[in-house]
Every structure is written in structure tokens, then in C-alpha cells.
Motif scaffolding. Structure first.
Motif, mmCIF file in Angstrom:
data_model
loop_
_atom_site.group_PDB
_atom_site.id
_atom_site.type_symbol
_atom_site.label_atom_id
_atom_site.label_comp_id
_atom_site.label_asym_id
_atom_site.label_seq_id
_atom_site.Cartn_x
_atom_site.Cartn_y
_atom_site.Cartn_z
ATOM 1 N N ASP A 172 52.319 39.776 41.042
ATOM 2 C CA ASP A 172 51.323 40.340 41.219
ATOM 3 C C ASP A 172 49.860 40.309 40.340
ATOM 4 O O ASP A 172 48.495 39.823 40.931
ATOM 5 C CB ASP A 172 51.221 41.288 42.287
ATOM 6 N N ILE A 173 50.127 40.601 39.217
ATOM 7 C CA ILE A 173 48.809 40.892 38.309
ATOM 8 C C ILE A 173 48.414 40.101 38.268
ATOM 9 O O ILE A 173 47.849 39.429 38.350
ATOM 10 C CB ILE A 173 49.672 41.758 37.169
ATOM 11 N N LEU A 174 49.721 38.725 37.474
ATOM 12 C CA LEU A 174 49.140 37.319 37.548
ATOM 13 C C LEU A 174 47.854 36.913 39.155
ATOM 14 O O LEU A 174 47.053 36.545 38.615
ATOM 15 C CB LEU A 174 50.146 36.404 37.464
ATOM 16 N N HIS A 175 48.644 36.866 39.743
ATOM 17 C CA HIS A 175 47.852 36.039 41.118
ATOM 18 C C HIS A 175 46.810 37.288 41.257
ATOM 19 O O HIS A 175 45.453 36.086 41.599
ATOM 20 C CB HIS A 175 48.777 36.431 42.394
ATOM 21 N N GLU A 176 46.437 38.435 41.282
ATOM 22 C CA GLU A 176 45.337 39.016 40.835
ATOM 23 C C GLU A 176 44.218 38.659 39.795
ATOM 24 O O GLU A 176 43.262 37.959 40.115
ATOM 25 C CB GLU A 176 45.661 40.534 41.207
ATOM 26 N N ALA A 177 44.758 38.082 38.666
ATOM 27 C CA ALA A 177 43.658 37.584 37.827
ATOM 28 C C ALA A 177 43.977 36.596 38.022
ATOM 29 O O ALA A 177 42.255 36.271 37.842
ATOM 30 C CB ALA A 177 44.179 38.448 36.823
ATOM 31 N N ILE A 178 43.933 35.831 38.869
ATOM 32 C CA ILE A 178 43.036 34.925 38.835
ATOM 33 C C ILE A 178 42.973 34.024 40.193
ATOM 34 O O ILE A 178 42.098 33.541 39.919
ATOM 35 C CB ILE A 178 45.007 33.650 39.064
ATOM 36 N N LYS A 179 42.798 35.193 40.978
ATOM 37 C CA LYS A 179 42.718 35.019 42.314
ATOM 38 C C LYS A 179 40.608 35.551 41.641
ATOM 39 O O LYS A 179 39.429 35.044 42.201
ATOM 40 C CB LYS A 179 42.885 35.904 43.394
ATOM 41 N N LYS A 180 40.630 36.388 41.013
ATOM 42 C CA LYS A 180 39.139 37.264 40.257
ATOM 43 C C LYS A 180 39.220 35.849 39.137
ATOM 44 O O LYS A 180 38.465 36.675 38.808
ATOM 45 C CB LYS A 180 39.880 38.808 39.993
ATOM 46 N N LYS A 181 39.847 34.905 39.036
ATOM 47 C CA LYS A 181 39.184 34.271 37.256
ATOM 48 C C LYS A 181 38.952 35.445 36.575
ATOM 49 O O LYS A 181 38.188 34.630 35.768
ATOM 50 C CB LYS A 181 37.836 33.490 38.354
ATOM 51 N N ASP A 182 40.067 36.269 36.613
ATOM 52 C CA ASP A 182 39.869 36.971 34.818
ATOM 53 C C ASP A 182 40.969 36.440 34.437
ATOM 54 O O ASP A 182 42.304 37.441 33.841
ATOM 55 C CB ASP A 182 40.483 37.730 36.143
ATOM 56 N N PHE A 183 40.949 34.892 33.408
ATOM 57 C CA PHE A 183 41.979 34.138 33.625
ATOM 58 C C PHE A 183 42.391 34.759 31.995
ATOM 59 O O PHE A 183 43.398 35.073 31.153
ATOM 60 C CB PHE A 183 41.298 32.995 32.444
ATOM 61 N N ASN A 184 41.556 35.549 30.843
ATOM 62 C CA ASN A 184 41.459 36.132 29.724
ATOM 63 C C ASN A 184 41.940 37.874 30.046
ATOM 64 O O ASN A 184 41.521 38.490 28.342
ATOM 65 C CB ASN A 184 40.535 36.213 29.202
ATOM 66 N N ASP A 218 47.246 26.905 41.300
ATOM 67 C CA ASP A 218 46.822 27.921 40.797
ATOM 68 C C ASP A 218 45.714 27.603 39.978
ATOM 69 O O ASP A 218 44.054 28.872 40.007
ATOM 70 C CB ASP A 218 47.519 29.483 41.750
ATOM 71 N N LEU A 219 46.047 27.987 38.703
ATOM 72 C CA LEU A 219 45.676 28.186 37.675
ATOM 73 C C LEU A 219 44.284 26.989 37.821
ATOM 74 O O LEU A 219 43.380 27.264 36.874
ATOM 75 C CB LEU A 219 46.021 27.459 36.337
ATOM 76 N N LEU A 220 44.659 25.753 38.079
ATOM 77 C CA LEU A 220 43.589 24.583 38.073
ATOM 78 C C LEU A 220 42.420 24.887 39.091
ATOM 79 O O LEU A 220 41.026 24.621 38.779
ATOM 80 C CB LEU A 220 43.996 23.261 37.896
ATOM 81 N N GLY A 221 42.546 25.252 40.062
ATOM 82 C CA GLY A 221 41.992 26.273 41.223
ATOM 83 C C GLY A 221 41.090 24.459 41.296
ATOM 84 O O GLY A 221 41.149 22.866 41.532
ATOM 85 N N GLU A 222 39.678 24.484 41.706
ATOM 86 C CA GLU A 222 39.205 23.466 42.191
ATOM 87 C C GLU A 222 37.952 23.303 41.484
ATOM 88 O O GLU A 222 37.838 22.114 41.461
ATOM 89 C CB GLU A 222 38.745 23.565 43.773
ATOM 90 N N SER A 223 36.953 24.166 41.248
ATOM 91 C CA SER A 223 36.418 23.946 40.223
ATOM 92 C C SER A 223 36.134 23.522 38.514
ATOM 93 O O SER A 223 37.368 23.234 38.309
ATOM 94 C CB SER A 223 35.210 25.462 40.283
ATOM 95 N N ALA A 224 35.582 22.928 37.459
ATOM 96 C CA ALA A 224 35.650 23.130 36.728
ATOM 97 C C ALA A 224 36.495 23.463 35.610
ATOM 98 O O ALA A 224 36.477 25.005 36.143
ATOM 99 C CB ALA A 224 34.538 22.729 36.343
ATOM 100 N N VAL A 225 37.290 23.036 34.681
ATOM 101 C CA VAL A 225 38.825 24.087 34.057
ATOM 102 C C VAL A 225 37.984 24.227 32.883
ATOM 103 O O VAL A 225 37.474 23.400 32.516
ATOM 104 C CB VAL A 225 39.715 23.859 34.566
#
Lengths: 315, 314
Positions: A172-184, A218-225
Motif C-alpha cells: 500500500d505504501i508503494l502504491h500510494e507513493a507511485i500514485k502521487k508520483k512521489d517516487f523518491n 505502474d512505475l513506468l506509467g504513461e508519461s515521460a519517465v
């Protein structure tokens, strides 16, 4: 499973003498070198180096360095080293490259077992008189540094125990962070760089069960990476499915204009005695062409001959 | 011995670090009920007059006695343990305890050799089925987290080779960070953490020297605003100075249990390591031998055991 094919009988002295002959006279007999070294495992290669030293009072490695050149020389040099030493050299090469290749460091931390990685760190200290952590820390900045230093410093627990509750909460923590684009975020880095591999795989499974998409997609998403996202993606891949990861690396390395020789050499040499066979199977499934054929088509010369020997192509 | 003397001896037997078993056996063994009552009445620190007319133990008394009896046992158990297990267990306790115990993590991460720290990390795997970095990063939430995770993950180069230019530039970087520490907290500064957590000890010692040349000050003192950074530098550069100070604190009168615990920890962990240097530093700094201080402050088997350990390393 390994792809390296070694002969039923082995004599370090005979091999050392044969190599010596290969150096004599006009030019070098590269075919002989490939024929021998391309079919010897790490223990045998070490014995050959020792036999050569005893018989001829010369460092075989230095001789190879001076007599060979180009891609072939680099490949032979890296192949003849002890596996831990080789990885140390590859790590150092990656750090000093102008087009910095952080994937090497991620592979060391996430694909190797904790004990194998420790051996690499020791070899690195012996060779470069610095710790790997020092050099990674001083060669990087910002978020990438945070991630890489953590990955390089870790000595993961290597047990198979899994805490299902923890897998849930950390997925869940990882999902939340990825959703918010809070990768770091500190939490993302903490989880990926400290948990045991068994625990992380449980977490990734939980992630997919809960959120329908795998964490890698999910990590790669749709926009520029960003580079950092790519690093995270590589981290997850290496832990979760190293064969797929390496197969992709090989494909990209072969397809690149001019081919990415460093990557090709690295993947083939570091996995030939481990699981290159599985990687080849994945490669074939994904690309409908065997690795042997791809290498034959895109690469040439003695370098090609060595790679083909290592990936187990029968003559 | 007159009763008053015996009472005094007995009180003393319960008051130092550890317990004076011999006095307890000889005196208590022969005392009749009236004598024991005199002891209770004559010791308002331990016993108070209850409204229902009996001398009742202070809560503290029982608790304190338990601690003092246990001190010898804990020292023995700690001493006989494999050093890796010892460090792993201390680390686990420290992580759970919180900020007051973080110095223990710094001691383990910084004053042990690279191989000893690695061994402790291995033992941690066996004992707790997690890595020390997992637990450190998971349970430590405050500003010290970044530093502590980095310190426990370290596998420092142990050779003596130092590049003086790097030492110089890193001393400058630290000086800058210290100058700007009101704008950016030192513990949040990535460069500070990087230098202290990844560089080899000889390198950091060189940085210390360079810092002195640039600023005419001592690096550890200038890092005092974040005490844990000061402790880190001290453990890396001059552990005997750090340990001497901890021992002095532990041997003072009237300190709390937490500080007194350090006595066992430091002596047991350093007996086979830096004891000679610690003894010499203690003598130089405080003008009295460490063993003498222990004789004066501790008693019984606990005292004898510590004095034995302190005498090592000749």
C-alpha cells in the motif's frame, strides 16, 4: 542453468602451454584462445592463470591485455577474472563512464545473493583501495544517490520468511507513493533497499493482487519517465524477475546502433555460469529468435566467437 | 563489629554498582530479627514507616536491588557471548529504546572494525530474521535516521591509503555545512552523512586534521549542535576519548540507571579491543586510574570482574 560448456578432462598445465603457443609467432591465435578460455569455468580459469605464472613467470592477464585489442580484449580480460573481481571492475567502469550506467550497481545489489555481493565489495576494496559505497556516494547526487547508496550498502537478510501483514502494508505504501508520483520518497527507498528479497516478492505479489497492475507497469506509467523511475523499475525487475530483465537488456544491447558491447559482455559473462540458459529461453519467447542467432547476425569477429562459446553454441 | 558499623557496611553493600556479596552473607547470615529491624529503621532511603506500623520497602529499593544483583550476571552473559551476537542484541535493544540509546548504535557502527560490524549484521540476521538496516530504517523516525541507517550499513575500506586532496575538500565541505547549519540542519545534509558514513577511518582522521588546519577548531566539537554527529566523529577518530568520557559519567555518584549501564557495556566490549588506550586516556584526563575509580564505586563480584577486564591488554 549455466550455458558454459567445459570439456570432460582438464589440465591447467596443458591449457597454459596451449595459450603460450597462441601468443607465439606472428600475431595471436585468437581462435585458440577462445577455444580454451571460452570453455573453462571460474575455478579452471584460476588454475590456468596460476599454472601459466608458474611455467612462464608471466602474468597471463597482462599478456592477454597487451596482445589483444578492442572489444575482444576487453571481453577476454573480464572473462578471465574471478567472478567477484570481474563484478568489481564492471562496477568501477560503470561509475567512470561518461554515460553513467547505474544499472550495473542495481544488478549487483538485487540479483546477486548477499554473500556474492559481499565478495564483490571485498574485491572492489582490494582492487581500488576505496569501498564501493564511498565511490558510489561520491559519484552520484540527489535522489539517484539516495537510492544507489542504500542499495549498495545493504546486506539483505537471506531467509525465506515472509510477513504477510507487512507485505500488505508496504504494498500500500508503494502504491500510494507511485500514485502521487512521489517516487523518491524515503519510504519507497527504505522498502526497496532494505527488505529481504523474499519479503519484497511477497510485497510485489500483493501489489498486483490489490491493484490489478504490476508494480513494474505502474512505475513506468504513461508519461515521460525520469532516470530515477528507470532505476526503481530496474530495482524491482532485478528482484522480481532477473531473467526477464537480462533478456531485455540483451535485446536492447544487440539492437542498439553499434551495439552496446559493455552490456552484452557483462550480461553474458556474469550469467554464463549461472542462469544464462533460462535467460535465453525468455529471450526466445520474447523475440522469436534465439540469442545465438541474434549474436551471430549482429556481432562479428573474435568477440562474436567468444560470446557464442559462452552462450553455449555448439560447433 | 558493632551493630552501627555493620549497618553501615550493609548499607554500603547495597549502594554501589553491584552488591558486596561477602558482606551480605556474613552480616545478614548472622543477624537476628531485631538487628534486621534496626537496619530497616536506620535506612530511611530504603524503608519508610508505614501507617500500619511496619517498616516498609520503598518501591525503588526492591527495584534497585534487583538491578544491582543483576549487574554481575549481565556482565558475565555479555562477556561470554560471541562479540557478533553481543553487538546484534545491543543494537536491537537500542533501536527499540529510541533516541536515548542511539549512541550505542553509533558505538557499534563506528568503533568496531569493518569485519566486526559485518559479523554483527550477520548475527542480527540469525537472531532476528531481519537485517539491521531494515529495522533501523523502519523504527527510527527522527532526524537521526538518515545518519544511523547509513552508519549501520557501512563496510568501510580498512587500508591506510588516504588521498589528501579529497580529505582537504571534504574538510572544507564540512566547514561549510557547519557554517550554514542554522539554515540547513547538519543531520539533513547529504554531504555530511556521506562523508561520515562511507569514508574509511584513516580518511576521516585526515579530514579531522585538515579541518583543524582550516578552522583552528576541532571537528567533533563544532558538530556538537547535533550530539550524535559529535559522537560519530569521536568513535571514528579517537574512540578511547569517547569511551573515557562515557566511563567517567557512569562512575559518577547519583547518576541514573541508564548511564550506569554503560559501565558494563563499555568495559565488556572494549576489554579485548581498546582497553589499554582507554586506561591511559582515563589516567591522563582524570588523574586517577580507571581500576581505582571502579574499586571506589563498584562492589562485590561485579567490581572484581570489571577490574580483571580493565587490567587486560598489556
Amino acid at each position: 542453468m549455466a550455458t558454459l560448456i567445459t570439456p570432460p578432462h582438464f589440465s591447467a598445465v596443458e591449457d597454459a602451454e596451449a595459450l603460450r603457443n597462441a601468443f607465439k609467432g606472428w600475431g595471436t591465435d585468437e581462435k585458440a584462445i577462445v577455444g580454451i578460455l571460452g570453455h573453462r569455468n571460474a575455478v579452471q580459469r584460476k588454475q590456468i592463470r596460476e599454472a601459466y605464472d608458474q611455467l612462464f613467470q608471466e602474468d597471463l592477464v597482462k599478456r592477454l591485455e597487451s596482445d589483444l585489442s578492442g572489444h575482444f580484449e576487453r571481453a577476454v580480460y573480464r572473462w578471465i577474472l574471478d567472478p567477484a573481481d570481474r563484478d568489481a571492475v564492471l562496477a568501477n567502469v560503470a561509475l567512470r563512464k561518461s554515460e553513467y550506467d547505474f544499472k550495473v550497481l542495481i544488478e549487483l545489489s538485487c540479483v546477486l545473493s548477499p554473500e556474492e555481493f559481499l565478495a564483490v565489495k571485498r574485491a572492489y576494496q582490494f582492487r581500488y583501495k576505496h569501498s564501493l559505497e564511498e565511490d558510489v556516494a561520491s559519484h552520484n547526487q540527489g535522489d539517484l544517490r539516495k537510492l544507489l547508496v542504500a542499495l549498495v550498502g545493504v546486506y539483505r537478510y537471506n531467509g525465506e520468511e515472509i510477513n504477510a501483514k507487512l507485505a500488505n502494508s508496504e504494498a500500500d505504501i508503494l502504491h500510494e507513493a507511485i500514485k502521487k508520483k512521489d517516487f523518491n520518497s524515503d519510504e519507497v527507498i527504505r522498502i526497496l533497499s532494505t527488505r529481504s528479497k523474499a519479503q519484497l516478492n511477497a510485497t510485489f505479489n500483493r501489489y498486483r493482487e490489490e491493484h490489478k497492475l504490476s508494480i513494474t507497469k505502474d512505475l513506468l506509467g504513461e508519461s515521460a519517465v525520469s532516470e530515477f523511475q528507470k532505476a526503481l523499475h530496474a530495482t524491482v525487475r532485478c528482484i522480481n524477475d532477473p531473467h526477464k530483465y537480462y533478456a531485455k537488456l540483451l535485446r536492447d544491447g544487440i539492437k542498439k546502433i553499434g551495439t552496446d558491447e559493455d552490456t552484452l559482455t557483462r550480461v553474458i559473462e556474469t550469467r554464463a555460469e549461472k542462469d544464462l540458459k533460462h535467460i535465453k529461453e525468455v529471450y526466445y519467447k520474447k523475440n522469436s529468435v534465439s540469442l545465438d542467432d541474434a549474436v551471430s547476425k549482429e556481432i562479428s569477429g573474435d568477440y562474436k566467437a567468444l560470446l557464442l562459446a559462452l552462450i553455449g553454441k555448439q560447433d | 563489629m558493632a551493630l552501627t558499623d555493620e549497618i553501615q557496611t550493609l548499607t554500603k553493600a547495597f549502594t554501589g554498582l553491584g552488591v558486596d556479596e561477602r558482606s551480605l552473607v556474613t552480616i545478614l547470615g548472622k543477624w537476628k530479627p531485631e538487628e534486621r529491624q534496626s537496619f530497616r529503621k536506620g535506612n530511611p532511603n530504603f524503608f519508610k514507616e508505614d501507617e500500619r506500623h511496619f517498616e516498609r520497602c520503598h518501591e525503588d529499593y526492591v527495584k534497585r536491588l534487583e538491578q544491582e544483583f543483576m549487574r554481575f550476571k549481565k556482565a558475565i552473559v555479555l562477556w561470554t557471548m560471541h562479540p557478533w551476537e553481543r553487538d546484534a542484541r545491543m543494537a536491537k535493544k537500542a533501536i527499540k529504546k529510541g533516541p536515548e540509546a542511539y549512541a550505542v548504535l553509533v558505538e557499534i557502527a563506528c568503533s568496531r572494525s569493518s569485519e566486526e560490524l559485518l559479523g554483527a549484521r550477520r548475527a542480527y540476521h540469525s537472531l532476528f530474521e531481519h537485517s539491521i538496516e531494515e529495522d533501523t530504517s523502519r523504527y527510527i523516525k527522527g532526524s537521526e535516521r538518515k545518519l544511523l541507517v547509513a552508519l549501520v550499513s557501512a563496510y568501510r575500506y580498512e587500508g591506510s591509503k588516504v588521498e589528501e586532496d579529497h580529505a582537504k575538500s571534504e574538510a572544507k565541505a564540512l566547514a561549510n555545512a557547519i557554517k550554514n547549519s542554522d539554515k540547513k540542519k547538519l543531520l539533513e545534509d547529504d554531504e555530511v552523512v556521506r562523508i561520515l558514513a562511507t569514508r574509511s577511518k584513516p580518511h576521516i582522521q585526515a579530514v579531522y586534521k585538515q579541518y583543524k588546519q582550516i578552522s583552528d577548531k576541532n571537528l567533533d566539537e563544532d558538530l556538537e549542535v547535533a550530539l550524535i554527529l559529535k559522537e560519530t566523529v569521536q568513535c571514528l577518530c579517537s574512540p578511547e576519548k569517547y569511551y573515557t568520557k562515557v566511563l567517567d559519567e557512569a562512575l559518577k555518584n547519583g547518576t541514573n540507571q541508564k548511564i550506569r549501564k554503560a559501565l558494563t557495556r563499555v568495559i565488556v566490549t572494549q576489554a579485548d579491543a581498546d582497553m589499554k588506550n582507554i586506561r591511559e586516556e582515563f589516567q591522563t584526563k582524570y588523574g586517577v586510574a580507571l581500576s581505582k575509580k571502579i574499586e571506589d564505586t563498584a562492589c562485590g563480584s561485579y567490581k572484581d570482574f570489571l577490574v580483571n577486564l580493565v587490567a587486560r591488554g598489556n
